[in-house]
Each structure stands twice: as C-alpha cells, then as structure tokens.
Scaffold this active site. Sequence first.
Site, PDB file in Angstrom:
ATOM      1  N   TYR A 268      -6.796  11.953 -11.231  1.00 26.94           N
ATOM      2  CA  TYR A 268      -5.484  11.696 -10.607  1.00 26.94           C
ATOM      3  C   TYR A 268      -4.405  11.574 -11.682  1.00 26.94           C
ATOM      4  CZ  TYR A 268      -1.814   8.640  -8.653  1.00 26.94           C
ATOM      5  OH  TYR A 268      -0.613   8.064  -8.301  1.00 26.94           O
TER       6      TYR A 268
HETATM    7  N1  LIG Z   1      -0.914   3.345  -4.833  1.00 25.33           N
HETATM    8  C1  LIG Z   1      -0.545   2.963  -6.023  1.00 25.33           C
HETATM    9  O1  LIG Z   1      -0.856   1.822  -6.465  1.00 25.33           O
HETATM   10  C2  LIG Z   1       0.282   3.906  -6.885  1.00 25.33           C
HETATM   11  C3  LIG Z   1       0.568   3.520  -8.191  1.00 25.33           C
HETATM   12  C4  LIG Z   1       1.408   4.335  -8.950  1.00 25.33           C
HETATM   13  C5  LIG Z   1       1.941   5.497  -8.385  1.00 25.33           C
HETATM   14  N2  LIG Z   1       1.609   5.863  -7.112  1.00 25.33           N
HETATM   15  C6  LIG Z   1       2.258   7.061  -6.556  1.00 25.33           C
HETATM   16  O2  LIG Z   1       3.368   6.612  -5.785  1.00 25.33           O
HETATM   17  C7  LIG Z   1       3.683   7.557  -4.755  1.00 25.33           C
HETATM   18  C8  LIG Z   1       3.813   6.822  -3.421  1.00 25.33           C
HETATM   19  O3  LIG Z   1       2.660   6.093  -3.164  1.00 25.33           O
HETATM   20  P1  LIG Z   1       2.462   5.381  -1.742  1.00 25.33           P
HETATM   21  O4  LIG Z   1       1.219   4.546  -1.860  1.00 25.33           O
HETATM   22  O5  LIG Z   1       3.730   4.782  -1.292  1.00 25.33           O
HETATM   23  O6  LIG Z   1       2.177   6.666  -0.831  1.00 25.33           O
HETATM   24  P2  LIG Z   1       1.271   6.771   0.474  1.00 25.33           P
HETATM   25  O7  LIG Z   1       1.560   5.614   1.378  1.00 25.33           O
HETATM   26  O8  LIG Z   1      -0.138   7.061   0.086  1.00 25.33           O
HETATM   27  O9  LIG Z   1       1.940   8.055   1.163  1.00 25.33           O
HETATM   28  C9  LIG Z   1       1.751   9.319   0.652  1.00 25.33           C
HETATM   29  C10 LIG Z   1       2.460  10.281   1.596  1.00 25.33           C
HETATM   30  O10 LIG Z   1       2.185  11.614   1.140  1.00 25.33           O
HETATM   31  C11 LIG Z   1       2.043  12.417   2.294  1.00 25.33           C
HETATM   32  N3  LIG Z   1       1.262  13.606   2.025  1.00 25.33           N
HETATM   33  C12 LIG Z   1      -0.054  13.691   1.685  1.00 25.33           C
HETATM   34  N4  LIG Z   1      -0.439  14.972   1.629  1.00 25.33           N
HETATM   35  C13 LIG Z   1       0.654  15.724   1.962  1.00 25.33           C
HETATM   36  C14 LIG Z   1       0.886  17.103   2.117  1.00 25.33           C
HETATM   37  N5  LIG Z   1      -0.085  18.014   1.941  1.00 25.33           N
HETATM   38  N6  LIG Z   1       2.125  17.524   2.461  1.00 25.33           N
HETATM   39  C15 LIG Z   1       3.123  16.627   2.675  1.00 25.33           C
HETATM   40  N7  LIG Z   1       2.968  15.289   2.554  1.00 25.33           N
HETATM   41  C16 LIG Z   1       1.738  14.853   2.220  1.00 25.33           C
HETATM   42  C17 LIG Z   1       1.323  11.533   3.299  1.00 25.33           C
HETATM   43  O11 LIG Z   1       1.544  12.058   4.597  1.00 25.33           O
HETATM   44  P3  LIG Z   1       0.862  11.420   5.915  1.00 25.33           P
HETATM   45  O12 LIG Z   1       1.695  10.190   6.232  1.00 25.33           O
HETATM   46  O13 LIG Z   1       0.996  12.488   6.926  1.00 25.33           O
HETATM   47  O14 LIG Z   1      -0.557  11.092   5.563  1.00 25.33           O
HETATM   48  C18 LIG Z   1       1.973  10.179   3.056  1.00 25.33           C
HETATM   49  O15 LIG Z   1       3.057   9.964   3.919  1.00 25.33           O
HETATM   50  C19 LIG Z   1       2.587   8.605  -4.805  1.00 25.33           C
HETATM   51  O16 LIG Z   1       3.060   9.730  -5.516  1.00 25.33           O
HETATM   52  C20 LIG Z   1       1.457   7.914  -5.578  1.00 25.33           C
HETATM   53  O17 LIG Z   1       0.643   8.846  -6.244  1.00 25.33           O
HETATM   54  C21 LIG Z   1       0.806   5.086  -6.345  1.00 25.33           C
END
Ligand SMILES: NC(=O)c1ccc[n+]([C@@H]2O[C@H](COP(=O)([O-])OP(=O)(O)OC[C@H]3O[C@@H](n4cnc5c(N)ncnc54)[C@H](OP(=O)(O)O)[C@@H]3O)[C@@H](O)[C@H]2O)c1
Length: 213
Positions: A125
């Site tokens: 990732y």
């Molecule tokens: N989780 C962590 O602790 C963490 C830490 C650092 C950075 N990040 C990054 O921060 C960002 C936001 O994280 P988050 O946890 O707020 O996100 P999240 O809640 O996991 O939401 C991700 C979104 O991406 C959409 N998605 C997935 N596949 C897709 C596709 N093929 N086409 C269009 N949309 C798609 C999903 O759609 P659906 O709603 O339809 O499923 C969802 O709404 C991400 O880039 C993640 O990698 C996360």
Amino acid sequence: MQVAVIGANGGIGRELLPRLADAGHDPIGVVRDESQFEAVRDRGGEPRLGDLEDDFDAALDGADAVVFTAGSGGSTGADKTLMVDLWGARRVVDACVDAGIDRFVMISSVGAGDPLAGPEPLRPYLVAKRCADDHLEQSSLDATILRPTRLTDAEGTGTVSLTLDERDDTPEIPRADVAQAVVACLDIDRTVGETMHLTGGDTPIEQALGGDD
Ligand SMILES: NC(=O)c1ccc[n+]([C@@H]2O[C@H](COP(=O)([O-])OP(=O)(O)OC[C@H]3O[C@@H](n4cnc5c(N)ncnc54)[C@H](OP(=O)(O)O)[C@@H]3O)[C@@H](O)[C@H]2O)c1
C-alpha cells in the site's frame, strides 16, 4: 472554485464536502454508486458518477481543482491496491493534466516516503501511495501532497502538527482535521509544491500550513 472530490463517500470525503461548501467552493462529489447521490447532496455537493477502475473523466467536467481521497481500504487485496491506490490515482492525475485542471490535493499516507521502513503488511500500500505521489510531483500540476498518520473518526480539533515524531506513539489524526487541512491548502498558495506529514497536534490548521502572515 469547483472542487471535485474523488472518494466523496469515504471518511475524509464526507467530512470534506460540507467544509468546502462552507468555505464558498462548489464541491463535486465523485462516487461510484448512484445510491450515494442523496448523501452527497445532503452534504452540499453535486453528485457525479466515477469509478477509478472504469470511467471517471466526465466526473471532472468543469472542475478547477481535484482532491484525491479515495482508497481501496484495508479489507481488499493487492489487486485493489494496484488498481485504486496506484493506478486509479495516477489516472486522475493524467485526467487533470489532459483537462487543464491545475490544482490537485492528494491524500497520501504517512510512510509513503520510505515504504520499506513501514510495517510489512502495509508495504505494498505504501509503495502504491508513493508511486502515485511521485507521478503527481512529476506532473505539471500545482500539487499539494498530505501524508496523514492513522485516521480516526473523532471530532475535529481544528489543530494539527506538521512534524512527524518517529516514536511509535505518533499521534493519530481525526479525518475532520485532514478535511479542514485540505480546505486550507486550497486557500494557501504556499502549500503548492509541498509534501507534508499531518498528525494530531496543537497548532491551528491554517497557521500550521503557513496561512498566517
Ligand atoms: N485509514 C487510515 O488510517 C489512513 C491513513 C493515512 C492515509 N489514508 C488515506 O486517506 C484517504 C482517505 O481515507 P478514508 O479512510 O477516509 O477513506 P475510506 O473511508 O476508506 O473511503 C475510501 C473511498 O474510496 C472510494 N473508492 C474505492 N474504490 C473506488 C473506485 N474504484 N472508484 C471510485 N471510488 C472508489 C470508496 O467508495 P465506496 O464508498 O463506494 O466504497 C470510499 O468512498 C485514502 O486515500 C487512504 O488511503 C488512510
């Protein structure tokens, strides 16, 4: 500005839409399922369909800026890491270049700077995020890359830190504060060309991002 949010139904995306609207922008909420349209409207966004593994270019029509906050999530496999976090993000960058959309804010991740130093299960990732970041940095776009620590759904504090402590207890950060930081970045020109770590902290967000002259 018309600001297209890729991943508008995600955790940061849901926090971001109303904050963009409150700041005077016209948010476009890009989602991959029409059943999510109503929720986008309720948050002040114009819903559009766009799937990173398929077509999404039309979703960017008229946008002045794009925020990438989509993600494959922790429960999918390496295939989605490649197709969404890496290739999807790169395709959005290319689509912006083709469409003349200059401003881009990427939600990357802590650890993307040195993926091999990260926990082993997270390394693919982190490589995906790093490759997407590199592609954006090498593009002609006015880019800001935010690399938050672990995200929480806690209430926003309005404060962050840009310093990354190498200790294991580096503070996590509420999604609401990352969303507020994105809004601030769009308003603060000096964030263009910057890659910043974002953790929980005590500095008001606009001040941390250099907006207090
Ligand atoms: N989780 C962590 O602790 C963490 C830490 C650092 C950075 N990040 C990054 O921060 C960002 C936001 O994280 P988050 O946890 O707020 O996100 P999240 O809640 O996991 O939401 C991700 C979104 O991406 C959409 N998605 C997935 N596949 C897709 C596709 N093929 N086409 C269009 N949309 C798609 C999903 O759609 P659906 O709603 O339809 O499923 C969802 O709404 C991400 O880039 C993640 O990698 C996360």
